[in-house]
Design a protein around this motif. Structure first.
Motif, PDB file in Angstrom:
ATOM      1  N   LEU A 200       6.693 -60.331  14.576  1.00  0.00           N
ATOM      2  CA  LEU A 200       5.762 -61.091  15.409  1.00  0.00           C
ATOM      3  C   LEU A 200       6.421 -62.314  16.016  1.00  0.00           C
ATOM      4  N   ILE A 201       7.154 -63.075  15.197  1.00  0.00           N
ATOM      5  CA  ILE A 201       7.788 -64.299  15.684  1.00  0.00           C
ATOM      6  C   ILE A 201       8.976 -63.985  16.587  1.00  0.00           C
ATOM      7  N   SER A 202       9.665 -62.881  16.291  1.00  0.00           N
ATOM      8  CA  SER A 202      10.761 -62.468  17.167  1.00  0.00           C
ATOM      9  C   SER A 202      10.246 -62.136  18.564  1.00  0.00           C
ATOM     10  N   ASP A 203       9.080 -61.458  18.620  1.00  0.00           N
ATOM     11  CA  ASP A 203       8.498 -61.090  19.914  1.00  0.00           C
ATOM     12  C   ASP A 203       7.851 -62.273  20.610  1.00  0.00           C
ATOM     13  N   ASP A 204       7.355 -63.237  19.821  1.00  0.00           N
ATOM     14  CA  ASP A 204       6.645 -64.390  20.394  1.00  0.00           C
ATOM     15  C   ASP A 204       6.952 -65.632  19.554  1.00  0.00           C
ATOM     16  N   PRO A 205       8.064 -66.318  19.828  1.00  0.00           N
ATOM     17  CA  PRO A 205       8.474 -67.478  19.017  1.00  0.00           C
ATOM     18  C   PRO A 205       7.453 -68.606  18.967  1.00  0.00           C
ATOM     19  N   HIS A 206       6.548 -68.651  19.941  1.00  0.00           N
ATOM     20  CA  HIS A 206       5.558 -69.730  19.972  1.00  0.00           C
ATOM     21  C   HIS A 206       4.237 -69.327  19.302  1.00  0.00           C
ATOM     22  N   GLY A 207       4.189 -68.124  18.757  1.00  0.00           N
ATOM     23  CA  GLY A 207       2.981 -67.685  18.070  1.00  0.00           C
ATOM     24  C   GLY A 207       2.800 -68.416  16.752  1.00  0.00           C
ATOM     25  N   SER A 208       1.571 -68.414  16.261  1.00  0.00           N
ATOM     26  CA  SER A 208       1.226 -69.111  15.021  1.00  0.00           C
ATOM     27  C   SER A 208       0.676 -68.116  14.003  1.00  0.00           C
ATOM     28  N   ILE A 209       1.241 -68.160  12.776  1.00  0.00           N
ATOM     29  CA  ILE A 209       0.814 -67.256  11.698  1.00  0.00           C
ATOM     30  C   ILE A 209       0.208 -68.070  10.564  1.00  0.00           C
ATOM     31  N   SER A 210      -0.926 -67.627  10.058  1.00  0.00           N
ATOM     32  CA  SER A 210      -1.536 -68.258   8.886  1.00  0.00           C
ATOM     33  C   SER A 210      -2.158 -67.181   8.017  1.00  0.00           C
ATOM     34  N   MET A 211      -2.223 -67.433   6.719  1.00  0.00           N
ATOM     35  CA  MET A 211      -2.868 -66.519   5.787  1.00  0.00           C
ATOM     36  C   MET A 211      -4.236 -67.080   5.422  1.00  0.00           C
ATOM     37  N   LEU A 212      -5.249 -66.217   5.438  1.00  0.00           N
ATOM     38  CA  LEU A 212      -6.623 -66.628   5.181  1.00  0.00           C
ATOM     39  C   LEU A 212      -7.032 -66.298   3.752  1.00  0.00           C
ATOM     40  N   SER A 213      -8.064 -66.983   3.283  1.00  0.00           N
ATOM     41  CA  SER A 213      -8.621 -66.682   1.968  1.00  0.00           C
ATOM     42  C   SER A 213      -9.093 -65.233   1.945  1.00  0.00           C
ATOM     43  N   CYS A 214      -8.800 -64.535   0.855  1.00  0.00           N
ATOM     44  CA  CYS A 214      -9.109 -63.108   0.813  1.00  0.00           C
ATOM     45  C   CYS A 214      -9.543 -62.671  -0.579  1.00  0.00           C
ATOM     46  N   SER A 215     -10.606 -63.255  -1.094  1.00  0.00           N
ATOM     47  CA  SER A 215     -11.137 -62.850  -2.406  1.00  0.00           C
ATOM     48  C   SER A 215     -12.078 -61.670  -2.221  1.00  0.00           C
ATOM     49  N   VAL A 216     -11.497 -60.513  -1.876  1.00  0.00           N
ATOM     50  CA  VAL A 216     -12.261 -59.301  -1.599  1.00  0.00           C
ATOM     51  C   VAL A 216     -12.185 -58.363  -2.799  1.00  0.00           C
ATOM     52  N   ASP A 217     -13.334 -57.843  -3.205  1.00  0.00           N
ATOM     53  CA  ASP A 217     -13.407 -56.900  -4.322  1.00  0.00           C
ATOM     54  C   ASP A 217     -13.034 -55.507  -3.809  1.00  0.00           C
ATOM     55  N   ALA A 218     -11.730 -55.326  -3.498  1.00  0.00           N
ATOM     56  CA  ALA A 218     -11.251 -54.067  -2.942  1.00  0.00           C
ATOM     57  C   ALA A 218     -10.609 -53.216  -4.032  1.00  0.00           C
ATOM     58  N   HIS A 219     -10.054 -52.068  -3.628  1.00  0.00           N
ATOM     59  CA  HIS A 219      -9.482 -51.126  -4.594  1.00  0.00           C
ATOM     60  C   HIS A 219      -7.982 -51.327  -4.750  1.00  0.00           C
ATOM     61  N   GLY A 220      -7.476 -52.506  -4.431  1.00  0.00           N
ATOM     62  CA  GLY A 220      -6.078 -52.860  -4.596  1.00  0.00           C
ATOM     63  C   GLY A 220      -5.870 -54.283  -4.115  1.00  0.00           C
ATOM     64  N   PRO A 221      -4.674 -54.858  -4.330  1.00  0.00           N
ATOM     65  CA  PRO A 221      -4.388 -56.213  -3.855  1.00  0.00           C
ATOM     66  C   PRO A 221      -4.607 -56.331  -2.344  1.00  0.00           C
ATOM     67  N   THR A 222      -5.228 -57.407  -1.921  1.00  0.00           N
ATOM     68  CA  THR A 222      -5.584 -57.574  -0.506  1.00  0.00           C
ATOM     69  C   THR A 222      -5.025 -58.871   0.056  1.00  0.00           C
ATOM     70  N   ARG A 223      -4.793 -58.870   1.373  1.00  0.00           N
ATOM     71  CA  ARG A 223      -4.365 -60.054   2.104  1.00  0.00           C
ATOM     72  C   ARG A 223      -5.002 -60.001   3.490  1.00  0.00           C
ATOM     73  N   ILE A 224      -5.197 -61.185   4.102  1.00  0.00           N
ATOM     74  CA  ILE A 224      -5.631 -61.247   5.502  1.00  0.00           C
ATOM     75  C   ILE A 224      -4.766 -62.274   6.226  1.00  0.00           C
ATOM     76  N   ARG A 225      -4.194 -61.862   7.345  1.00  0.00           N
ATOM     77  CA  ARG A 225      -3.334 -62.724   8.150  1.00  0.00           C
ATOM     78  C   ARG A 225      -3.970 -62.969   9.519  1.00  0.00           C
ATOM     79  N   CYS A 226      -3.780 -64.162  10.048  1.00  0.00           N
ATOM     80  CA  CYS A 226      -4.221 -64.484  11.402  1.00  0.00           C
ATOM     81  C   CYS A 226      -2.993 -64.793  12.257  1.00  0.00           C
ATOM     82  N   PHE A 227      -2.917 -64.176  13.414  1.00  0.00           N
ATOM     83  CA  PHE A 227      -1.842 -64.467  14.373  1.00  0.00           C
ATOM     84  C   PHE A 227      -2.486 -64.884  15.682  1.00  0.00           C
ATOM     85  N   GLU A 228      -2.068 -66.035  16.171  1.00  0.00           N
ATOM     86  CA  GLU A 228      -2.619 -66.552  17.428  1.00  0.00           C
ATOM     87  C   GLU A 228      -1.474 -66.859  18.376  1.00  0.00           C
TER      88      GLU A 228
END
Length: 282
Positions: A200-228
């Motif tokens: 993502l950063i290679s394609d768009d060096p000015h992009g912004s990445i952040s990780m969001l809170s993700c306390s989801v009762d899913a069937h495996g480890p979970t993550r949520i990322r935001c790219f702007e």
């Protein structure tokens, strides 16, 4: 069918559809703004890991379709009760304008309107997309459908019921899903995120990445990322669930004004996705 049988049939449908939830008929809830008790035809509730899910069902026994004014009244009703999910049902269905009003409100309320005959579609269209010998049981969130047509870079897409994939793309409000088979380049969810972040950063060096809170009762480890990025007209959210042999990920594009509502849909997708393994016959 009289109104009593009509409401009883709808209650039975949701009781059967949500065996892990508490489903009650004819419930009184306090209004936050009206300061009065409000009657709810059917209330579905369940305590999840990160929140209490509450859905109110309004069983309209109209001889006409639900219209825009009905939807606007229901939006106010949901806001007064402090619930973020609601469903209106009527024997004669709804007008196209009512459906548009339900799906395009800028509040955080997730609303769907159904013809009584469409009750079976409430939980969303189910699909089983796969890549190689890994796949998932995928359930669309409320008001959306699964489009299982394969396109470049995706094994399925999700978007609002009533839209086409092209319409959803123009509105910059849709999601797509894919599967990453674990390998030496990325053997768990965190290494896959690092790999994707570098791209993502290679394609768009000015992009912004952040990780969001993700306390989801899913069937495996979970993550949520935001790219702007200034190059993108909408925020890009990616949700990940790690299973034994692969990592499922869902990329969602959302206009800023409805991002909170669509992030709830993202969490619903992650929570309900189940892994499967495909045996290819010779």
């Amino acid at each position: 069918m009289d109104w009593k049988q009509y409401e009883a049939d709808i209650y039975q449908h949701f009781s059967d559809a949500y065996p892990d939830c508490e489903v009650k008929a004819n419930v009184m809830l306090p209004g936050r703004y009206s300061k009065a008790n409000r009657q709810v035809d059917i209330l579905i509730s369940r305590n999840m890991a990160d929140f209490e899910m509450r859905v109110v069902i309004d069983a309209k026994h109209y001889s006409r379709p639900i219209d825009v004014k009905d939807v606007e009244c229901f939006l106010g009703y949901c806001a007064d009760l402090g619930v973020s999910k609601g469903v209106m049902i009527a024997p004669q269905g709804y007008t196209p304008a009512a459906l548009n009003r339900a799906f395009n409100d800028e509040s955080d309320t997730e609303l769907d309107v159904l013809n009584y005959a469409e009750l079976g579609e409430f939980q969303g269209q189910l699909a089983i997309p796969y890549a190689g010998d890994c796949g998932v049981i995928l359930l669309a969130p409320m008001g959306w459908v699964v489009d299982a047509e394969r396109r470049t870079g995706m094994i399925a897409a999700l978007y609002q019921r009533g839209r086409t994939f092209e319409d959803a793309g123009k509105a910059k409000e849709f999601a797509y899903v894919n599967i990453w088979a674990k390998n030496n380049d990325a053997s768990d969810v965190d290494s896959l995120i690092r790999l994707q972040n570098e791209k993502l950063i290679s394609d768009d060096p000015h992009g912004s990445i952040s990780m969001l809170s993700c306390s989801v009762d899913a069937h495996g480890p979970t993550r949520i990322r935001c790219f702007e990025s200034s190059k993108q007209p909408a925020s890009e959210y990616t949700g990940f669930v790690e299973f034994d042999r692969f990592i499922f990920f869902c990329v969602m594009y959302s206009p800023t004004e409805v991002s909170k509502r669509n992030l709830r849909k993202m969490r619903s997708i992650l929570r309900n996705t189940l892994p499967i393994y495909v045996r290819m016959s010779e």
